[in-house]
Design a protein around this motif. Structure first.
Motif, PDB file in Angstrom:
ATOM      1  N   GLU A  46       0.830  -1.209   0.000  1.00  0.00           N
ATOM      2  CA  GLU A  46       0.000   0.000   0.000  1.00  0.00           C
ATOM      3  C   GLU A  46       0.862   1.255   0.000  1.00  0.00           C
ATOM      4  O   GLU A  46       0.596   2.200  -0.749  1.00  0.00           O
ATOM      5  CB  GLU A  46      -0.948  -0.009   1.213  1.00  0.00           C
ATOM      6  N   GLU A  47       1.896   1.277   0.838  1.00  0.00           N
ATOM      7  CA  GLU A  47       2.809   2.424   0.885  1.00  0.00           C
ATOM      8  C   GLU A  47       3.530   2.600  -0.449  1.00  0.00           C
ATOM      9  O   GLU A  47       3.714   3.731  -0.916  1.00  0.00           O
ATOM     10  CB  GLU A  47       3.825   2.255   2.018  1.00  0.00           C
ATOM     11  N   ILE A  50       1.066   4.218  -3.004  1.00  0.00           N
ATOM     12  CA  ILE A  50       0.863   5.651  -2.734  1.00  0.00           C
ATOM     13  C   ILE A  50       2.097   6.448  -3.143  1.00  0.00           C
ATOM     14  O   ILE A  50       1.995   7.498  -3.786  1.00  0.00           O
ATOM     15  CB  ILE A  50       0.510   5.860  -1.246  1.00  0.00           C
ATOM     16  N   GLU A  62      -5.242   7.871  -1.738  1.00  0.00           N
ATOM     17  CA  GLU A  62      -5.424   6.931  -0.642  1.00  0.00           C
ATOM     18  C   GLU A  62      -5.963   5.628  -1.228  1.00  0.00           C
ATOM     19  O   GLU A  62      -6.640   5.630  -2.259  1.00  0.00           O
ATOM     20  CB  GLU A  62      -6.345   7.484   0.439  1.00  0.00           C
ATOM     21  N   GLU A  64      -8.270   2.554  -1.748  1.00  0.00           N
ATOM     22  CA  GLU A  64      -9.664   2.157  -1.564  1.00  0.00           C
ATOM     23  C   GLU A  64      -9.732   0.657  -1.305  1.00  0.00           C
ATOM     24  O   GLU A  64     -10.346   0.218  -0.351  1.00  0.00           O
ATOM     25  CB  GLU A  64     -10.501   2.515  -2.794  1.00  0.00           C
ATOM     26  N   VAL A  88      -7.368   3.382  -6.134  1.00  0.00           N
ATOM     27  CA  VAL A  88      -7.032   4.507  -5.257  1.00  0.00           C
ATOM     28  C   VAL A  88      -7.928   5.694  -5.594  1.00  0.00           C
ATOM     29  O   VAL A  88      -8.482   5.784  -6.692  1.00  0.00           O
ATOM     30  CB  VAL A  88      -5.544   4.921  -5.394  1.00  0.00           C
ATOM     31  N   THR A  91      -6.714  12.495  -3.392  1.00  0.00           N
ATOM     32  CA  THR A  91      -6.986  13.317  -2.209  1.00  0.00           C
ATOM     33  C   THR A  91      -6.271  14.665  -2.250  1.00  0.00           C
ATOM     34  O   THR A  91      -6.528  15.520  -1.417  1.00  0.00           O
ATOM     35  CB  THR A  91      -6.583  12.580  -0.913  1.00  0.00           C
TER      36      THR A  91
END
Length: 138
Positions: A46-47, A50, A62, A64, A88, A91
């Motif tokens: 995940e990191e 992003i 972010e 989802e 994602v 944001t």
């Protein structure tokens, strides 16, 4: 045998278009891909997703949900790979190429129709991306 691990971000805007980057080494023919890249030490998938989206596009996202794990063997450098694809949402940030590897040449939002004709870095993703784009309702 060592496996290469990575993550990819699938970001769809209000016009139902997919965030993509035109990429390639200077000597290569350039092709389109969703923002993606390799997992760094002590980083979660995940990191990684992003970070890669922000590095390649300037956009902050972010996660989802995880939508797919692609496994295979790289045909150019025969090592196995595993790429985690995440849906994602945007944001913040501003459309800016800030790729530390200097492999990104353009950032754009592509429609389903565009995806049928684009030269893709990973052509095996075409049907999956079109199907996902057509199934997501924002």
């Amino acid at each position: 045998m060592r496996t290469w691990y990575g993550a990819a971000g699938i970001c769809i805007n209000e016009q139902n278009e997919l965030l993509m980057v035109l990429q390639g080494k200077p000597e290569e023919r350039k092709s389109w891909s969703v923002p993606s890249g390799g997992l760094e030490k002590n980083e979660t998938f995940e990191e990684c997703c992003i970070r890669e989206v922000e590095e390649e596009t300037g956009y902050v996202v972010e996660i989802e949900k995880k939508v797919k794990i692609k496994k295979g063997m790289n045909c150019y450098d025969p090592i196995p790979y595993q790429v985690h694809y995440f849906l994602v949402s945007l944001t913040g940030g501003t459309k800016t190429i800030q790729d530390p590897d200097h492999l990104i040449y353009e950032i754009d939002w592509k429609s389903t129709e565009d995806l049928f004709n684009l030269l893709l870095t990973f052509p095996e993703d075409r049907s999956f991306l079109i199907e996902l784009l057509n199934s997501v309702s924002l």
